[in-house]
Design an enzyme around this catalytic site. Sequence first.
Site, PDB file in Angstrom:
ATOM      1  N   LYS A 254      44.518  29.548  35.360  1.00  0.00           N
ATOM      2  CA  LYS A 254      44.748  30.668  34.445  1.00  0.00           C
ATOM      3  C   LYS A 254      46.242  30.965  34.394  1.00  0.00           C
ATOM      4  O   LYS A 254      46.855  31.274  35.409  1.00  0.00           O
ATOM      5  CB  LYS A 254      43.984  31.908  34.937  1.00  0.00           C
ATOM      6  CG  LYS A 254      44.381  33.223  34.236  1.00  0.00           C
ATOM      7  CD  LYS A 254      43.606  34.433  34.766  1.00  0.00           C
ATOM      8  CE  LYS A 254      44.146  35.748  34.194  1.00  0.00           C
ATOM      9  NZ  LYS A 254      43.423  36.941  34.693  1.00  0.00           N
ATOM     10  N   LYS A 266      45.718  48.498  30.377  1.00  0.00           N
ATOM     11  CA  LYS A 266      45.714  48.898  31.788  1.00  0.00           C
ATOM     12  C   LYS A 266      46.523  50.184  31.972  1.00  0.00           C
ATOM     13  O   LYS A 266      47.431  50.453  31.197  1.00  0.00           O
ATOM     14  CB  LYS A 266      46.381  47.802  32.636  1.00  0.00           C
ATOM     15  CG  LYS A 266      45.576  46.536  32.803  1.00  0.00           C
ATOM     16  CD  LYS A 266      46.336  45.547  33.677  1.00  0.00           C
ATOM     17  CE  LYS A 266      45.565  44.244  33.841  1.00  0.00           C
ATOM     18  NZ  LYS A 266      44.296  44.402  34.570  1.00  0.00           N
ATOM     19  N   ASP A 336      40.536  43.242  28.628  1.00  0.00           N
ATOM     20  CA  ASP A 336      41.221  43.024  29.908  1.00  0.00           C
ATOM     21  C   ASP A 336      40.501  41.978  30.766  1.00  0.00           C
ATOM     22  O   ASP A 336      41.043  41.538  31.777  1.00  0.00           O
ATOM     23  CB  ASP A 336      41.338  44.360  30.658  1.00  0.00           C
ATOM     24  CG  ASP A 336      42.365  44.312  31.775  1.00  0.00           C
ATOM     25  OD1 ASP A 336      43.141  43.331  31.814  1.00  0.00           O
ATOM     26  OD2 ASP A 336      42.390  45.253  32.583  1.00  0.00           O
ATOM     27  N   GLU A 338      40.286  38.914  30.274  1.00  0.00           N
ATOM     28  CA  GLU A 338      40.798  37.840  29.421  1.00  0.00           C
ATOM     29  C   GLU A 338      40.865  36.491  30.118  1.00  0.00           C
ATOM     30  O   GLU A 338      40.765  35.446  29.475  1.00  0.00           O
ATOM     31  CB  GLU A 338      42.178  38.219  28.873  1.00  0.00           C
ATOM     32  CG  GLU A 338      43.369  37.902  29.778  1.00  0.00           C
ATOM     33  CD  GLU A 338      43.386  38.679  31.086  1.00  0.00           C
ATOM     34  OE1 GLU A 338      42.669  39.689  31.189  1.00  0.00           O
ATOM     35  OE2 GLU A 338      44.101  38.264  32.027  1.00  0.00           O
ATOM     36  N   ARG A 340      38.859  34.885  32.080  1.00  0.00           N
ATOM     37  CA  ARG A 340      37.650  34.057  31.965  1.00  0.00           C
ATOM     38  C   ARG A 340      37.524  33.433  30.581  1.00  0.00           C
ATOM     39  O   ARG A 340      36.954  32.355  30.425  1.00  0.00           O
ATOM     40  CB  ARG A 340      36.414  34.896  32.331  1.00  0.00           C
ATOM     41  CG  ARG A 340      36.184  36.068  31.443  1.00  0.00           C
ATOM     42  CD  ARG A 340      35.261  37.111  32.055  1.00  0.00           C
ATOM     43  NE  ARG A 340      35.920  37.909  33.086  1.00  0.00           N
ATOM     44  CZ  ARG A 340      35.317  38.854  33.802  1.00  0.00           C
ATOM     45  NH1 ARG A 340      34.019  39.111  33.629  1.00  0.00           N
ATOM     46  NH2 ARG A 340      35.977  39.549  34.696  1.00  0.00           N
TER      47      ARG A 340
HETATM   48  N1  BES Z   1      44.484  39.868  35.911  1.00  0.00           N
HETATM   49  C1  BES Z   1      43.445  40.787  36.138  1.00  0.00           C
HETATM   50  C2  BES Z   1      42.924  40.775  37.565  1.00  0.00           C
HETATM   51  C3  BES Z   1      43.891  41.191  38.643  1.00  0.00           C
HETATM   52  C4  BES Z   1      43.899  42.476  39.127  1.00  0.00           C
HETATM   53  C5  BES Z   1      44.749  40.272  39.206  1.00  0.00           C
HETATM   54  C6  BES Z   1      44.774  42.843  40.123  1.00  0.00           C
HETATM   55  C7  BES Z   1      45.619  40.627  40.219  1.00  0.00           C
HETATM   56  C8  BES Z   1      45.631  41.913  40.686  1.00  0.00           C
HETATM   57  C9  BES Z   1      42.274  40.479  35.220  1.00  0.00           C
HETATM   58  O1  BES Z   1      42.602  39.951  33.985  1.00  0.00           O
HETATM   59  C10 BES Z   1      41.590  41.778  34.931  1.00  0.00           C
HETATM   60  O2  BES Z   1      42.179  42.603  34.301  1.00  0.00           O
HETATM   61  N2  BES Z   1      40.360  41.910  35.407  1.00  0.00           N
HETATM   62  C11 BES Z   1      39.608  43.090  35.196  1.00  0.00           C
HETATM   63  C12 BES Z   1      38.217  42.688  34.796  1.00  0.00           C
HETATM   64  C13 BES Z   1      37.376  43.846  34.316  1.00  0.00           C
HETATM   65  C14 BES Z   1      37.908  44.352  33.009  1.00  0.00           C
HETATM   66  C15 BES Z   1      35.967  43.366  34.176  1.00  0.00           C
HETATM   67  C16 BES Z   1      39.597  43.859  36.508  1.00  0.00           C
HETATM   68  O3  BES Z   1      39.525  43.241  37.571  1.00  0.00           O
HETATM   69  O4  BES Z   1      39.720  45.076  36.465  1.00  0.00           O
HETATM   70 ZN    ZN Z   2      44.385  38.890  33.902  1.00  0.00          ZN
HETATM   71 MN    MN Z   3      43.007  41.442  32.526  1.00  0.00          MN
END
Ligand code: BES
Ligand code: ZN
Ligand code: MN
Length: 490
Positions: A254, A266, A336, A338, A340
């Site tokens: 990714k 965010k 968010d 994204e 996946r």
């Molecule tokens: N890039 C983030 C995950 C992340 C969070 C990486 C903190 C490193 C540190 C990912 O794209 C994301 O935003 N995931 C969301 C998924 C949710 C919307 C289902 C998350 O983990 O909040």
């Molecule tokens: Zn991300």
């Molecule tokens: Mn994200």
Amino acid sequence: MTAPVKPDFILTNLDNLALQTGKIAVLVDGVAPRTRAVKRLDRLTRGAVLRVMRSDAFGKLKVGEAIELAYPSGLAADALLVVRLPRRADQDQARKAGGVIGRALGKDGCLVIADGHPRTAEVAFGLTLRAYDFANHKTGDKKDLGPVTFMVSAPEVVAAGFADLAALAEGVFFTRDLVNEPSNVLTTFEFAERLAALRDLGLEVEVLDEEQLSHLGMRLLLGVGQGSESPSKVVVMQWKGGVDDAPPLALVGKGVVFDTGGISIKPAAGMEDMTMDMGGAGVVAGVMRALALRKARANVVGLVGIVENMPDGRAQRPGDVVRSMKGDTVEVINTDAEGRLVLADVLWYAQERFNPAGIIDLATLTGAVIVALGHENTGVFSNDDDLCNAFLKAAAAEGEGAWRMPMGQAYDDKLKSRIADMMNVGGREGGAVTAAQFLKRFIKEGLPWIHLDIAGTALVKADLPLSPKGATGWGVLALNRLIRDKFEAK
Ligand code: BES
Ligand code: ZN
Ligand code: MN
């Protein structure tokens, strides 16, 4: 990055120790055996070395730790590190000892008296990894690190043992540099360019642009990037060191150069960390670099999806339904989630084009995996016990934390959508697992697959024994070892 430390190995010669500047480190077994080096240093310092070694503090040191004598009288050196490392120390302890020396390293360098220590190459490796410093954006006094020289009893032998480790360190540094780089520097263009430069090492590198991705049908990936001014890209890196036509191992990463969350934006606090959201792609790149540098006898292909997730008038909306390259439709509930979406298309492309022997993806995919495992372990998800156990073994051998997580139908059920084949989120609970279940829907039946959620391990806020705070390069060592042990012609 400042110039990486490149240790030299020379024959032990204790004659001019008194005049040595910078630092001196000496590896000692314990209190008992007084080697020639210890005796010499003790004489020069008028007994200070043996006083250190007989002290309570030294007795309480763990293997691999050190006591530092600052500005010792009798020596021109700024400091003498007395490092406790018995000859029977294991690889981990030897690397940690090197890490202690690497942390203390200054601009005047260090002389390490290793003499005949059987793990000298590992000490040098630990030192090199820990001495890494990301100073690209510091103006003023650059603190370039001085030369590091190891005194050993068989320099050629140790140097030969260190060659592969040096290649590996280069791979780790490549990953760390990419992950530490801010997103205004590491744009999708710049990322692709740095990967294209790997051609110099003998890798075949292709950079696919939006037009090509659109022809391929990677609508999920393109949907994530459509709100950004930086065009999306997929980079394919092939290392063909193995038997002709043997199916490769595929590594998929990714590469979200910045993740604002998109329209599902965010919160501001901590958003700056999302410059590391290309960490999975960074690890894939680091592994490819290490394989090329050590001329690995394996076929490995690395594929990374490079996009930026921005809110914009053209950005993807929550509720949009998008058709994947595979053909399945996805209702994008949360923009968010994204990573996946990016991975789904690249995973599918990797299987269609390369028919790999196995596939391993890496991604900073979920905050949920950090809640579950903290920063100490990567979440490991797999459909294949053999491959998974081999990976866990490799990670343990390299001291990289990895913990297998469950998967199953009940988690998959949470992805059901009212209007499409699936949603891109499965709710807060078990968030790291439902993310893995989403990816699994894009893995062909029977293909051994591992998903590594490195959200907690790619970047840390406190120093580690073998890396300063910031990007760790987690996974480069474990994957290199897995490839060496399972996919390489002997
Ligand atoms: N890039 C983030 C995950 C992340 C969070 C990486 C903190 C490193 C540190 C990912 O794209 C994301 O935003 N995931 C969301 C998924 C949710 C919307 C289902 C998350 O983990 O909040
Ligand atoms: Zn991300
Ligand atoms: Mn994200």
